[in-house]
Design an enzyme around this catalytic site. Structure first.
Site, mmCIF file in Angstrom:
data_model
loop_
_atom_site.group_PDB
_atom_site.id
_atom_site.type_symbol
_atom_site.label_atom_id
_atom_site.label_comp_id
_atom_site.label_asym_id
_atom_site.label_seq_id
_atom_site.Cartn_x
_atom_site.Cartn_y
_atom_site.Cartn_z
ATOM 1 N N ASN A 106 15.950 -1.413 -3.982
ATOM 2 C CA ASN A 106 14.838 -0.469 -4.161
ATOM 3 C C ASN A 106 15.226 0.864 -3.537
ATOM 4 O O ASN A 106 16.019 0.911 -2.592
ATOM 5 C CB ASN A 106 13.583 -1.014 -3.472
ATOM 6 C CG ASN A 106 12.389 -0.091 -3.657
ATOM 7 O OD1 ASN A 106 12.099 0.356 -4.777
ATOM 8 N ND2 ASN A 106 11.692 0.220 -2.574
ATOM 9 N N HIS A 108 13.475 4.302 -1.744
ATOM 10 C CA HIS A 108 12.233 4.788 -1.140
ATOM 11 C C HIS A 108 12.457 6.218 -0.637
ATOM 12 O O HIS A 108 13.484 6.491 -0.011
ATOM 13 C CB HIS A 108 11.827 3.859 0.013
ATOM 14 C CG HIS A 108 10.520 4.242 0.622
ATOM 15 N ND1 HIS A 108 9.313 3.978 0.015
ATOM 16 C CD2 HIS A 108 10.234 4.912 1.764
ATOM 17 C CE1 HIS A 108 8.339 4.453 0.766
ATOM 18 N NE2 HIS A 108 8.868 5.020 1.843
ATOM 19 N N ALA A 140 13.001 -7.010 0.582
ATOM 20 C CA ALA A 140 12.544 -8.185 1.335
ATOM 21 C C ALA A 140 11.063 -8.358 1.020
ATOM 22 O O ALA A 140 10.455 -7.497 0.386
ATOM 23 C CB ALA A 140 12.764 -7.958 2.826
ATOM 24 N N VAL A 143 6.886 -5.076 2.308
ATOM 25 C CA VAL A 143 7.090 -3.871 1.498
ATOM 26 C C VAL A 143 7.890 -2.806 2.268
ATOM 27 O O VAL A 143 7.623 -2.550 3.440
ATOM 28 C CB VAL A 143 5.722 -3.289 1.050
ATOM 29 C CG1 VAL A 143 5.904 -1.963 0.325
ATOM 30 C CG2 VAL A 143 5.001 -4.279 0.149
HETATM 31 C C1 GRF Z 1 11.366 8.215 -6.363
HETATM 32 O O1 GRF Z 1 10.924 9.180 -5.452
HETATM 33 C C2 GRF Z 1 11.579 6.900 -5.660
HETATM 34 O O2 GRF Z 1 11.985 7.039 -4.350
HETATM 35 C C3 GRF Z 1 10.225 6.262 -5.716
HETATM 36 O O3 GRF Z 1 9.738 6.617 -6.977
HETATM 37 C C4 GRF Z 1 10.279 7.868 -7.376
HETATM 38 C C5 GRF Z 1 10.823 7.717 -8.771
HETATM 39 O O4 GRF Z 1 11.278 8.932 -9.308
HETATM 40 N N1 GRF Z 1 10.320 4.839 -5.486
HETATM 41 P P1 GRF Z 1 12.001 8.962 -10.735
HETATM 42 O O5 GRF Z 1 11.051 8.330 -11.721
HETATM 43 O O6 GRF Z 1 13.261 8.191 -10.635
HETATM 44 O O7 GRF Z 1 12.232 10.403 -11.040
#
Ligand code: GRF
Length: 203
Positions: A106, A108, A140, A143
């Site tokens: 993921n 973030h 994990a 969240v």
């Molecule tokens: C990103 O900021 C990512 O960190 C978060 O969702 C956003 C997705 O952006 N989980 P994009 O759709 O890839 O432009």
């Protein structure tokens, strides 16, 4: 609001992963893009790149378990080995997360463990930090937790708005996510039994 939604969720991370996977040196091939929403930009980006797509609309499922079960079946159908969550805003069940442990990544938009959850950029501005960034981690059950694979820091500037910080972090995401994907796909990094990262010894 709608504007921010489109600014922040337009499949740009997916695009960065597509570009990475196209390189001859890439250890990963993107075989499938799944979206829980029909008609989104990410699906269009995938189709343009010649990648198969599936929509698994969460609204059509009575429970998280049924939704995740369907995703799991589609992943099996395509013999997927590694899953990247790029702007996927549904919480996955413990069963799914356990099954895909070490094979589920993921991204973030903060330097975890700071600013977990939604609106990470807003949280960073409100906290007044001078540095934020992005984190790619193994998923994990908790969240926005899980072993960290790659982080990239960016400055938080005095006149930053949520949008300008979001943009700067997104640029970093576009380097961090492909980098993390390559590390995991190539076997340079894996998730150890104890939940910590293991780096492959190179000598
Ligand atoms: C990103 O900021 C990512 O960190 C978060 O969702 C956003 C997705 O952006 N989980 P994009 O759709 O890839 O432009």
């Amino acid at each position: 609001d709608i504007t921010r939604f489109f600014i922040c969720f337009s499949g740009t991370n997916l695009q960065a992963l597509i570009e990475q996977a196209k390189r001859p040196s890439s250890s990963a091939e993107i075989v499938l893009v799944i979206s829980n929403r029909p008609g989104v930009e990410g699906l269009r980006r995938a189709s343009l790149a010649g990648i198969q797509t599936r929509v698994v609309d969460h609204k059509l499922y009575g429970s998280r378990a049924e939704f995740d079960g369907t995703i799991d079946r589609v992943l099996a159908e395509f013999r997927v080995e590694l899953v990247c969550l790029a702007g996927f805003m549904r919480i996955l069940t413990g069963t799914f997360v356990k099954k895909w442990s070490g094979r589920l990544l993921n991204i973030h938009p903060s330097l975890l463990p700071s600013f977990k959850g939604v609106n990470a950029q807003k949280q960073a501005l409100q906290a007044g930090v001078r540095v934020s960034g992005c984190t790619v981690h193994f998923v994990a059950e908790e969240v926005d937790a899980g072993a960290i694979i790659v982080q990239e820091a960016v400055p938080v500037l005095p006149d930053d708005t949520e949008e300008s910080l979001c943009d700067r972090i997104r640029q970093a995401e576009h380097r961090a996510f492909p980098g993390a994907l390559e590390l995991v796909a190539s076997g340079a990094v894996r998730l150890g039994e104890d939940g910590h990262i293991l780096w492959k010894e190179t000598c």
